[in-house]
Design an enzyme around this catalytic site. Structure first.
Site, mmCIF file in Angstrom:
data_model
loop_
_atom_site.group_PDB
_atom_site.id
_atom_site.type_symbol
_atom_site.label_atom_id
_atom_site.label_comp_id
_atom_site.label_asym_id
_atom_site.label_seq_id
_atom_site.Cartn_x
_atom_site.Cartn_y
_atom_site.Cartn_z
ATOM 1 C CB CYS A 419 -0.959 0.005 1.191
ATOM 2 S SG CYS A 419 -0.165 0.218 2.805
ATOM 3 C CG ASP A 420 -0.084 5.617 -1.000
ATOM 4 O OD1 ASP A 420 0.733 5.473 -1.918
ATOM 5 O OD2 ASP A 420 -1.074 6.352 -1.078
#
Length: 505
Positions: A419-420
């Site tokens: 994810c980010d």
């Protein structure tokens, strides 16, 4: 029938903004603990704090002006050119810091977060290019001498250049941005920011604004006023709480069943990504979180409330921990009202569409993509619709027979949830799959989580939320990529387990 998957190029601008936001996030997120430490020291020990202490309060300015920007610069430099890049980035960033100080003591300086985000990575990139000039040409025994002096000389040159050329420009830009925010507050227009922030969160486009603008400007405001409302524009958990409460009471199927657990993760744990699939399943619900976010911002503006430092993750506990001494009423009300507005609008929408969703056979299905939801309203998407793989060398194919048939030619030993920030939602997804694999009695498979920026090509299977898959594929084109709508509850995990069984793990 078996068909070979082909690389896709879609969402170019969106992916570009996501990539830029991820890079900014990669510089700031690892250092959030330092921001929180600074905020706690400020809230407790400055003259207007809870426990005023003149000696301890001397930590505030050095931390703000030196430690935080230098940490950001070093992290950005390491992202470009490892330790060597981090060192040169830190040296160069001292130039922009010193250019705003006025005098050797703290006299009207500007926190140089924006400067660190620009100068740090740029200095590391320049060092990387300079090293290429004599790569492999240095005589044995002189490597350390050349490396140390080249980094030192270049760092000094870049620091001087940043002092004169970049520092004043960044100070001017920062002043403009602060003035723009002040004007929005005075004109009572700041709540309109939710129109951009809430959809941006769902599409993972918010990091560029949050870490590139809101955190630096908010920190500058906190320096002057002791607090900033900007730290609450995105972190307020109220809109997501209201949405999930509406699903818990008025939702259907798996959406209703999973909403209570999602509330705990979102409101208490601060992982806002958990509610994104609920919006993607019914995009009109964006109206509810936009209205809720605007209500929360308006409340904080009305009460002149704010936080002393960024709250990350956006948990109610983290927010209360860094709430300014006189802002508790406004901040708590902003969360309550944001949740109430979001809940009411979400409930109205869910009730109004309930019969249609039931008739269409779309009762709470969270596995459909937003595009498929709009194009094929009421129909479940295939659980294989998101399996995409770049690069013919990996040999992955897409079939109608399921994930096992799709991936059976590529051994899976390392699975990474990405994810980010590489924490939060991806950590939860990794935990869910890890438990499934453990219960299945499967050994020899490593399941971890990391940020997309840190993917290094060693991964066999990369699992991301749908909106982030394109970026992950760009980092690891040889891996097999699996998109899911909800890290906490995806039917595709069972297919992964079957695949591992078929491989003999």
């Amino acid at each position: 029938m078996t068909t070979t998957s082909t690389p896709t190029q879609k969402g170019g601008f969106r992916v570009g903004v996501q990539r830029f936001g991820t890079f900014l996030s990669g510089m700031v997120m690892p250092n959030i603990a330092a921001f929180i430490a600074w905020g706690l020291i400020t809230a407790l020990f400055i003259p207007t704090g809870w426990l005023p202490n003149e000696q301890i309060a001397t930590l505030v300015n050095p931390t703000l002006f030196f430690l935080l920007p230098l940490l950001i610069a070093n992290t950005g430099g390491r992202m470009i050119y490892d330790t060597r890049g981090g060192v040169v980035a830190t040296i160069a960033t001292m130039g922009v810091i010193a250019s705003t100080m006025g005098t050797p003591v703290f006299d009207g300086g500007t926190p140089m977060f924006l400067g660190a985000m620009i100068v740090g990575p740029l200095a590391a990139w320049i060092m990387k290019q300079v090293d290429k000039l004599w790569d492999g040409k240095i005589k044995a025994g002189f490597e350390m001498l050349v490396n140390n002096f080249s980094a030192g000389i270049l760092g000094a040159i870049l620091a001087i250049g940043a002092f004169f050329a970049i520092g004043p420009v960044i100070s001017t830009i920062t002043a403009w941005l602060e003035s723009a925010v002040d004007w929005l507050v005075a004109a009572q227009l700041l709540p309109l920011a939710s129109i951009f922030i809430e959809p941006g969160k769902v599409l993972f486009l918010n990091n560029a604004i949050n870490h590139g603008v809101l955190t630096p400007i908010g920190t500058a405001q906190a320096q002057d006023a002791g607090k900033s409302v900007l730290f609450l524009l995105e972190a307020n958990p109220g809109p997501g709480l209201g949405l999930l409460l509406a699903f818990a009471f008025f939702g259907l199927g798996s959406a209703r069943a999973t909403a209570p657990g999602a509330i705990v993760i979102q409101f208490l744990g601060g992982i806002h990504e958990i509610y994104f699939p609920y919006i993607l399943a019914k995009p009109i619900l964006l109206l509810s979180v936009i209205a809720g976010g605007a209500a929360g911002i308006a409340t904080n503006v009305a009460f002149n409330s704010g936080l002393v430092s960024p709250a990350s993750p956006g948990s109610i506990f983290a927010i209360l921990a860094v709430t300014e001494k006189g802002s508790y009423v406004g901040v708590i009300l902003s969360v309550i009202l944001a949740a109430a507005v979001s809940f009411i609008i979400s409930a109205i929408i869910l009730r109004a569409t309930r019969k249609r969703d039931i008739a269409a056979g779309n009762a709470g299905d969270l596995s459909a993509a937003i595009a498929q939801t709009e194009a094929n309203k009421g129909k479940k998407s295939s659980v294989l619709g998101n399996i995409q793989h770049d690069g013919a060398a990996a040999g992955a194919t897409a079939t109608d027979e399921g994930l096992v048939a799709t991936l059976e030619r590529k051994p899976i030993n390392k699975i990474v949830f990405a994810c980010d920030a590489g924490m939060g939602s991806s950590a939860m997804g990794a935990s869910v799959l890890r438990n499934k694999i453990k219960k299945a009695g499967i050994d020899g498979v490593d399941v971890t989580n990391k940020s997309i920026a840190n993917l290094d090509g060693s991964e066999d299977l990369v699992i991301t939320q749908r909106e982030l898959t394109d970026r992950a594929k760009g980092k690891t084109p040889e891996a097999t990529h699996l998109s899911v709508d909800n890290f906490m509850n995806s039917p595709k995990y069972d297919e992964v387990v079957e695949l591992l069984r078929a491989e003999g793990h």
